[in-house]
Write a protein that holds these residues in place. Structure first.
Motif, PDB file in Angstrom:
ATOM      1  N   ARG A   1     -45.359  36.073 -25.462  1.00 31.71           N
ATOM      2  CA  ARG A   1     -45.983  36.552 -25.476  1.00 31.71           C
ATOM      3  C   ARG A   1     -46.800  37.954 -26.468  1.00 31.71           C
ATOM      4  O   ARG A   1     -47.450  37.407 -26.834  1.00 31.71           O
TER       5      ARG A   1
ATOM      6  N   TYR B   1     -54.645  37.575 -20.598  1.00 36.12           N
ATOM      7  CA  TYR B   1     -54.711  36.723 -20.811  1.00 36.12           C
ATOM      8  C   TYR B   1     -54.418  34.868 -21.457  1.00 36.12           C
ATOM      9  O   TYR B   1     -53.283  36.175 -22.092  1.00 36.12           O
TER      10      TYR B   1
ATOM     11  N   GLN C   1     -46.949  36.792 -29.723  1.00 38.10           N
ATOM     12  CA  GLN C   1     -47.813  36.066 -30.773  1.00 38.10           C
ATOM     13  C   GLN C   1     -49.361  37.367 -30.619  1.00 38.10           C
ATOM     14  O   GLN C   1     -49.911  37.528 -31.486  1.00 38.10           O
ATOM     15  N   GLY C   2     -49.214  37.990 -29.675  1.00 39.95           N
ATOM     16  CA  GLY C   2     -50.414  38.594 -30.271  1.00 39.95           C
ATOM     17  C   GLY C   2     -50.202  39.416 -31.299  1.00 39.95           C
ATOM     18  O   GLY C   2     -50.951  39.939 -32.171  1.00 39.95           O
ATOM     19  N   LEU C   3     -49.587  40.095 -31.273  1.00 45.10           N
ATOM     20  CA  LEU C   3     -49.064  41.001 -32.266  1.00 45.10           C
ATOM     21  C   LEU C   3     -49.287  40.381 -33.413  1.00 45.10           C
ATOM     22  O   LEU C   3     -49.825  40.721 -35.004  1.00 45.10           O
TER      23      LEU C   3
ATOM     24  N   LYS D   1     -54.479  39.705 -39.434  1.00 41.46           N
ATOM     25  CA  LYS D   1     -55.755  40.023 -39.227  1.00 41.46           C
ATOM     26  C   LYS D   1     -56.486  39.903 -40.791  1.00 41.46           C
ATOM     27  O   LYS D   1     -57.448  39.243 -41.560  1.00 41.46           O
TER      28      LYS D   1
ATOM     29  N   GLU E   1     -51.464  38.293 -34.803  1.00 44.05           N
ATOM     30  CA  GLU E   1     -52.403  37.847 -34.811  1.00 44.05           C
ATOM     31  C   GLU E   1     -53.244  39.305 -34.940  1.00 44.05           C
ATOM     32  O   GLU E   1     -53.934  39.691 -35.909  1.00 44.05           O
ATOM     33  N   ARG E   2     -52.629  40.689 -34.767  1.00 48.97           N
ATOM     34  CA  ARG E   2     -52.953  41.598 -35.151  1.00 48.97           C
ATOM     35  C   ARG E   2     -52.185  41.915 -36.629  1.00 48.97           C
ATOM     36  O   ARG E   2     -53.202  41.979 -37.518  1.00 48.97           O
TER      37      ARG E   2
ATOM     38  N   PHE F   1     -61.809  39.007 -31.251  1.00 52.35           N
ATOM     39  CA  PHE F   1     -60.208  38.069 -30.379  1.00 52.35           C
ATOM     40  C   PHE F   1     -58.962  38.343 -31.156  1.00 52.35           C
ATOM     41  O   PHE F   1     -58.330  38.698 -29.733  1.00 52.35           O
ATOM     42  N   THR F   2     -58.702  39.580 -31.535  1.00 50.62           N
ATOM     43  CA  THR F   2     -57.754  39.781 -32.118  1.00 50.62           C
ATOM     44  C   THR F   2     -57.022  41.027 -30.408  1.00 50.62           C
ATOM     45  O   THR F   2     -56.203  40.868 -30.134  1.00 50.62           O
ATOM     46  N   ASP F   3     -58.427  41.263 -30.303  1.00 54.57           N
ATOM     47  CA  ASP F   3     -58.134  42.943 -29.088  1.00 54.57           C
ATOM     48  C   ASP F   3     -57.910  41.366 -27.489  1.00 54.57           C
ATOM     49  O   ASP F   3     -56.928  41.761 -26.613  1.00 54.57           O
ATOM     50  N   VAL F   4     -58.823  40.561 -26.954  1.00 50.90           N
ATOM     51  CA  VAL F   4     -57.956  39.154 -26.246  1.00 50.90           C
ATOM     52  C   VAL F   4     -57.075  38.539 -26.589  1.00 50.90           C
ATOM     53  O   VAL F   4     -56.468  38.932 -25.313  1.00 50.90           O
ATOM     54  N   MET F   5     -56.621  38.601 -27.453  1.00 51.25           N
ATOM     55  CA  MET F   5     -55.388  38.414 -28.137  1.00 51.25           C
ATOM     56  C   MET F   5     -54.201  38.701 -27.084  1.00 51.25           C
ATOM     57  O   MET F   5     -53.032  38.649 -26.329  1.00 51.25           O
ATOM     58  N   CYS F   6     -54.021  40.205 -27.215  1.00 58.91           N
ATOM     59  CA  CYS F   6     -53.246  41.289 -27.415  1.00 58.91           C
ATOM     60  C   CYS F   6     -53.827  41.536 -25.552  1.00 58.91           C
ATOM     61  O   CYS F   6     -52.955  42.532 -25.081  1.00 58.91           O
ATOM     62  N   ASN F   7     -54.095  41.219 -24.619  1.00 59.46           N
ATOM     63  CA  ASN F   7     -54.542  41.382 -23.540  1.00 59.46           C
ATOM     64  C   ASN F   7     -53.473  40.782 -22.744  1.00 59.46           C
ATOM     65  O   ASN F   7     -54.101  39.136 -22.738  1.00 59.46           O
TER      66      ASN F   7
END
Lengths: 161, 139
Positions: A45, B116, A48-50, A56, A52-53, B107-113
């Protein structure tokens, strides 16, 4: 600066907490597998978030090799403050990333001591790589092996449907 | 000012759609759905044509008589689609790009939540407010 070490401490606590939790619930025979998959899931998880950042602002990737190079350089630098030392591939979907001084293992030993405990501490990083790749569109299986601390190898096998 | 904003997942189902004149909602859903074909075409065409830098901003996808549709795709293959009114004084390219940039950041902020799960519809109020700020005010 103490910043670098914060995550290492957190990670060590995470691993020991998950294992302690499992031990107190009983079921000694299958606890090892569940602990590893819990850690791997957490890493997934976060990966995935990393990703995306980190992606960018960068342009799209041309192919799988480009993605792996990004993981070895930018991603690894941002997470572990150094690059992967060696990337090998068979050009058929298997990649081996070798890190000669893996940040999460440097404090353990400089040789073979504590070798049996090492896999626990690699589960989260395997999940991290798997999550990053899955968000970039590459489904894969990531495994790690250690023969001599603190160097370790991550093997990425891309699943082709 | 946008009339409709949509976020579409990698598997081509909507994560978030919002349009301003609520009675025409179905028409906008249809427009966004058809624009996905154009997005796919652009993604695959750029891949084969040039090997150099590919941009995330796709530009004007297609104009209809009332509306213009713009597209943007992230590296994780999540697509953003913005529909603007043609009768509105045509927004400059830079403004559309900055709208997409704000959307991507949000959207990036949402992804890192951590609350979510990737693949769910976006429920975040913060994302909602960023989108509302970009839409035409309901008269």
């Amino acid at each position: 600066m103490a910043d670098d070490v914060l995550f290492e401490f957190l990670h060590m606590e995470m691993v020991s907490h998950i294992y302690k939790d499992q031990a107190s619930k009983g079921e000694m025979d299958k606890d090892r597998a569940t602990c590893v998959s819990t850690l791997e899931g957490m890493g997934f998880r976060v990966g995935q978030g990393l990703i995306e950042r980190f992606t960018k602002d960068s342009p799209s990737f041309k192919d799988d090799l480009d993605v792996m190079k990004f993981i070895c350089k930018d991603f690894w630098i941002n997470v572990f403050r150094k690059q992967i030392d060696n990337l090998r591939t068979n050009h058929q979907g298997t990649y081996v990333l070798q890190d000669n001084k893996f940040a999460l293992l440097t404090q353990f030993s400089n040789g073979k001591q504590y070798l049996e405990e090492a896999p626990k501490y690699l589960a989260y990083s395997c999940g991290l790589v798997r999550g990053a790749l899955s968000n970039l569109g590459m489904d894969c299986v990531v495994t790690a092996e250690v023969s001599l601390m603190p160097s370790c190898k991550f093997q990425v096998v891309i699943q082709k449907i | 000012m946008a009339v409709c904003i949509a976020v579409i997942a990698k598997e081509n189902y909507p994560l978030f759609i919002r349009s301003v004149p609520v009675q025409n909602e179905l028409k906008f859903h249809y427009t966004v759905h058809t624009s996905l074909d154009v997005v796919e075409e652009k993604i695959s065409a750029v891949g084969k044509a040039m090997a150099d830098q590919r941009e995330l901003y796709l530009g004007l996808l297609y104009p209809t008589e009332d509306y213009k549709v713009y597209g943007y795709v992230t590296n994780s293959k999540v697509k953003f689609v913005i529909v603007v009114d043609s009768s509105n004084t045509s927004l400059r390219d830079n403004e559309i790009r900055s709208m997409f940039r704000k959307l991507h950041n949000s959207f990036t902020d949402v992804m890192c939540n951590p609350f979510y799960n990737p693949g769910d519809t976006i429920q975040s109020k913060a994302f909602d407010s960023i989108v509302s700020a970009m839409m035409v005010q309901a008269s």
